[in-house]
Scaffold this motif. Structure first.
Motif, PDB file in Angstrom:
ATOM      1  N   VAL B   5      44.650  34.163  17.129  1.00 46.53           N
ATOM      2  CA  VAL B   5      44.171  34.904  18.293  1.00 46.53           C
ATOM      3  C   VAL B   5      45.293  35.829  18.764  1.00 46.53           C
ATOM      4  CG1 VAL B   5      43.313  34.772  20.652  1.00 46.53           C
ATOM      5  CG2 VAL B   5      42.617  33.053  18.966  1.00 46.53           C
ATOM      6  N   ILE B   6      44.997  37.111  18.760  1.00 43.46           N
ATOM      7  CA  ILE B   6      45.951  38.086  19.272  1.00 43.46           C
ATOM      8  C   ILE B   6      45.442  38.480  20.642  1.00 43.46           C
ATOM      9  CG2 ILE B   6      46.912  40.381  18.926  1.00 43.46           C
ATOM     10  CD1 ILE B   6      46.241  39.802  15.866  1.00 43.46           C
ATOM     11  N   GLY B  63      46.234  28.723  15.028  1.00 46.90           N
ATOM     12  CA  GLY B  63      45.644  27.382  15.056  1.00 46.90           C
ATOM     13  C   GLY B  63      45.566  26.845  16.481  1.00 46.90           C
ATOM     14  N   GLY B  64      45.303  27.734  17.433  1.00 47.82           N
ATOM     15  CA  GLY B  64      45.126  27.305  18.815  1.00 47.82           C
ATOM     16  C   GLY B  64      46.415  27.110  19.595  1.00 47.82           C
ATOM     17  N   LYS B  65      47.551  27.279  18.917  1.00 45.20           N
ATOM     18  CA  LYS B  65      48.837  27.025  19.582  1.00 45.20           C
ATOM     19  C   LYS B  65      49.588  28.343  19.751  1.00 45.20           C
ATOM     20  CE  LYS B  65      52.174  24.760  17.876  1.00 45.20           C
ATOM     21  NZ  LYS B  65      52.660  24.265  16.617  1.00 45.20           N
ATOM     22  N   SER B  66      50.110  28.591  20.935  1.00 42.24           N
ATOM     23  CA  SER B  66      50.870  29.819  21.157  1.00 42.24           C
ATOM     24  C   SER B  66      52.158  29.779  20.325  1.00 42.24           C
ATOM     25  CB  SER B  66      51.232  29.967  22.630  1.00 42.24           C
ATOM     26  OG  SER B  66      52.151  31.033  22.768  1.00 42.24           O
ATOM     27  N   VAL B  67      52.405  30.842  19.583  1.00 42.83           N
ATOM     28  CA  VAL B  67      53.623  30.885  18.769  1.00 42.83           C
ATOM     29  C   VAL B  67      54.625  31.884  19.344  1.00 42.83           C
ATOM     30  CG1 VAL B  67      52.530  30.170  16.635  1.00 42.83           C
ATOM     31  CG2 VAL B  67      52.609  32.594  17.203  1.00 42.83           C
ATOM     32  N   LYS B 153      49.474  28.603   5.789  1.00 41.08           N
ATOM     33  CA  LYS B 153      48.214  28.593   6.541  1.00 41.08           C
ATOM     34  C   LYS B 153      47.746  30.021   6.735  1.00 41.08           C
ATOM     35  CE  LYS B 153      49.946  26.276   9.955  1.00 41.08           C
ATOM     36  NZ  LYS B 153      50.040  25.735  11.310  1.00 41.08           N
ATOM     37  N   VAL B 154      48.752  30.912   6.905  1.00 36.71           N
ATOM     38  CA  VAL B 154      48.449  32.306   7.190  1.00 36.71           C
ATOM     39  C   VAL B 154      49.261  33.191   6.249  1.00 36.71           C
ATOM     40  CG1 VAL B 154      48.685  34.132   8.898  1.00 36.71           C
ATOM     41  CG2 VAL B 154      47.972  31.861   9.627  1.00 36.71           C
TER      42      VAL B 154
END
Ligand SMILES: Nc1ncnc2c1ncn2[C@@H]1O[C@H](COP(=O)(O)OP(=O)(O)O)[C@@H](O)[C@H]1O
Ligand SMILES: [Mg+2]
Lengths: 283, 353
Positions: B5-6, B63-67, B153-154
């Motif tokens: 998610v951007i 994956g739902g986690k802010s990086v 994963k990406v």
């Protein structure tokens, strides 16, 4: 048309070749002849006299110790400086400019700068007195304090000669596209790993040039030593100078000069072998 | 799960705004292209996702986690750089193994993974060579193999094919698609080449001047461009834009007038795909003056003007039209994009199929 003019490059190169030949190769051959002859006939007398001299062993030991102490420290400092400045955006040029100031100072002037700091009435003692660390002027550069003298000379040499190493290293670092470091970072390499596994191998040519240049110059150290230690710290070039000027014995002076050249050549060969640069493994 | 998610990403370089509030969601296992002309901010966005660049504001979630704030290596991604960035001082084997070595994987696993990735990219026979001995295409394969070997994963790719020659690019494109389809990795692929984006992607995000202008499947972006820019950038020849007068909510086009969207004023821009036309008798169709007719074998390419505005249309090669002819064109109302002359945006009606 082009064939007719094939002499032009040679013509253009000729002055520089002639210049070098006259001012470098001729004196070199003369020096070698001077070192290995006596009254016009070949002879090992000068070399024997050189080796029999009391200062011979000391000057070799001092020169090597100094080189061993100074060059690795200079390389390490230059790498740290180069890596740091690579991270800087604005002000980079100014920082590099300040760092290279010692390059513009002659080695004798550099020696005198450090003499004014370290002599008995110098800034260093004034500072220590002012802070109450010492009671009366200490001497750092006498023959009774060989360790302090060695340190003083090493520090002055490091101060004076690191800039040239840094300039070469910075140029080398600039040749390495940042994507290599970034790719390593993406694939999980930390800062230390990136430096050892990516950056350092990729700047081998710069490392090699810097080490050769700096080591050869270190074997030729003289003015700084002379300014700070006088004859208390004999080095090879200093001995050549003394035999030439004080003793007026050009033969032994020439023998020293040849010895320095052989040592420099040997060091260069060792570096060329040890830090092999394979153009196939460069960016 | 590795969806991305951007969220409202902005990036300024000094006073220059390279990204102006970009938001985009990429589903798990999806292949999304960032497509746009050079300088529109694609690389900047990719580098922000990778963690090589910090955004001025906004958030990236994997994956739902802010990086945001995490270093690249903790984001679980791999990247293929535009200039490959294959390490020249390591053999192909060590290059492909690099990520696994950094993860301190056991030798047996490294070997297995390297061989698997090398097999997928057909570089087994080069494993002990140094990259400088390889061609651009082979180096490209090494870069992709290095990325796949860590089973990310990406996967992020920045114009991975742009340095290859045309023929090789086509070959690698097909091959990339095969390889990535089987891997099922969430992929963001940056390119300025619309055919690459169309051919490879599940969805395309078309970027322009630091803004995402449209996100959609290749077919949707092609048929229903959201803006004039998107229509002009995608397709070869690009979409035709013809400014036409609107009378009583209708646009005259020969025998059957076209219904213009309700929102239009006196004029509207008719967005017309070159192949969405049929040859019609002159009085029954929209009049086109043909300046040049080029028989291309597979089709007939006509360059000329409608309402004195330049257009390019494509007809079946069976039609006979010559340079200088004046012809009638019947338009398919379902394939027309209506755009506002003021904003350059298409009217929503056109988006509803
Ligand atoms: N480090 C930077 N400093 C200043 N401007 C930059 C920097 N990186 C990119 N830009 C500018 O941001 C814009 C977008 O760049 P980029 O993301 O590389 O575009 P693209 O990959 O779409 O061609 C360009 O105008 C570029 O000049
Ligand atoms: Mg780019």
């Amino acid at each position: 048309m082009t064939n007719n003019r094939s002499w032009i490059p040679y013509l253009l190169i000729l002055p520089s070749v002639a210049f070098l030949a006259l001012l470098f190769i001729v004196p070199l051959l003369q020096t070698i002849w001077l070192a290995f002859s006596d009254n016009g006939v070949p002879s090992p007398a000068n070399a024997q006299r050189m080796m029999a001299d009391i200062n011979f062993a000391r000057s070799i030991k001092n020169t090597f110790l100094l080189t061993l102490a100074v060059v690795p420290v200079q390389l390490a400092i230059a790498l740290v400086m180069g890596t740091m400045v690579a991270k800087v955006g604005r002000g980079r040029e100014t920082i590099l400019w300040v760092w290279t100031i010692p390059l513009g100072i002659s080695d004798l002037a550099a020696g005198l700068v450090w003499l004014s700091i370290l002599q008995n009435s110098g800034y260093f003692n004034s500072l220590l007195l002012g802070l109450g660390i010492i009671e009366r002027q200490a001497s750092w550069l006498s023959y009774q304090t060989p360790v302090a003298l060695f340190f003083a000379i090493a520090v002055a040499e490091i101060w004076r000669g690191t800039a040239i190493v840094m300039v070469i290293i910075v140029a080398g670092l600039n040749q390495v596209p940042r994507e290599f470091r970034e790719a390593a970072e993406i694939f999980g390499a930390g800062a230390w790993t990136r430096f050892w596994r990516i950056t350092l191998p990729l700047i081998r040519p710069a490392l090699q040039s810097a080490l050769i240049l700096r080591t050869v110059l270190a074997f030729e150290v003289f003015a700084v030593v002379y300014a700070l230690g006088g004859r208390n710290f004999p080095v090879l070039v200093g001995e050549a100078y003394n035999w030439q000027n004080q003793n007026q014995n050009y033969g032994v002076a020439a023998a020293y000069a040849v010895l320095i050249m052989i040592i420099s050549l040997a060091a260069t060969m060792i570096y060329l072998k040890a830090i092999k640069v394979d153009p196939e493994r460069l960016p | 799960m590795a969806n991305i998610v951007i969220d409202r990403i902005r990036k300024s370089f000094g006073t220059f705004e390279a990204l102006k509030e970009v938001s985009l969601t990429i589903n798990d296992g999806e292949f999304v292209s960032l497509l746009g002309p050079s300088g529109c901010g694609k690389t900047t966005l990719l580098r922000i996702i990778a963690g090589l660049e910090t955004s001025t504001s906004g958030d990236v979630l994997i994956g739902g986690k802010s990086v945001t704030g995490l270093p690249p290596k903790e984001r679980g991604l791999a990247m293929v750089f535009q200039n490959y960035a294959v390490f020249p001082h390591m053999t192909v084997y060590e290059n492909v193994a690099f990520g696994l070595r950094m993860q301190k994987a056991e030798d047996a696993r490294v070997k297995a993974q390297v061989e698997k990735a090398a097999g997928l990219l057909h570089i087994e026979q080069y494993l002990d060579r140094y990259p400088n001995k390889l061609s651009g295409g082979q180096r490209q394969r090494v870069a992709v193999a290095r990325a796949l070997a860590v089973e990310p994963k990406v996967l992020l790719m920045d114009e991975p094919l742009s340095n290859l020659d045309a023929l090789l690019r086509l070959e690698m494109r097909t091959e990339l698609k095969t390889v990535l389809q089987s891997a099922g990795t969430t992929t963001i692929y940056v390119t300025h080449d619309q055919t690459e984006a169309m051919g490879l992607s599940d969805r395309i995000a078309v970027m322009h001047n630091g803004v995402v202008e449209q996100v959609g499947t290749p077919v949707d972006v092609y048929n229903y461009p959201a803006t004039r820019f998107v229509g002009g950038f995608i397709g070869n020849p690009p979409m035709n834009f013809i400014k036409v007068p609107v009378t009583n909510g209708q646009v005259a086009a020969g025998s059957e007038p076209l219904m213009a969207p309700k929102e239009t004023g006196d004029e509207v821009i008719l967005g017309l795909r070159g192949e969405a036309v049929q040859l019609a008798p002159l009085q029954l169709g929209l009049e086109m003056k043909v300046r040049v007719a080029e028989p291309m074998g597979s089709h007939l390419l006509l360059t000329g003007s409608i309402h004195d505005q330049p257009v390019r249309v494509i007809l079946p090669s069976s039609e006979t039209v010559r340079s200088g002819d004046v012809i009638g064109l019947k338009l398919d109302p379902n394939r027309i994009t209506w755009l506002s002359p003021e904003s350059g945006k298409s009217f929503p009606a056109a988006m509803a199929r």
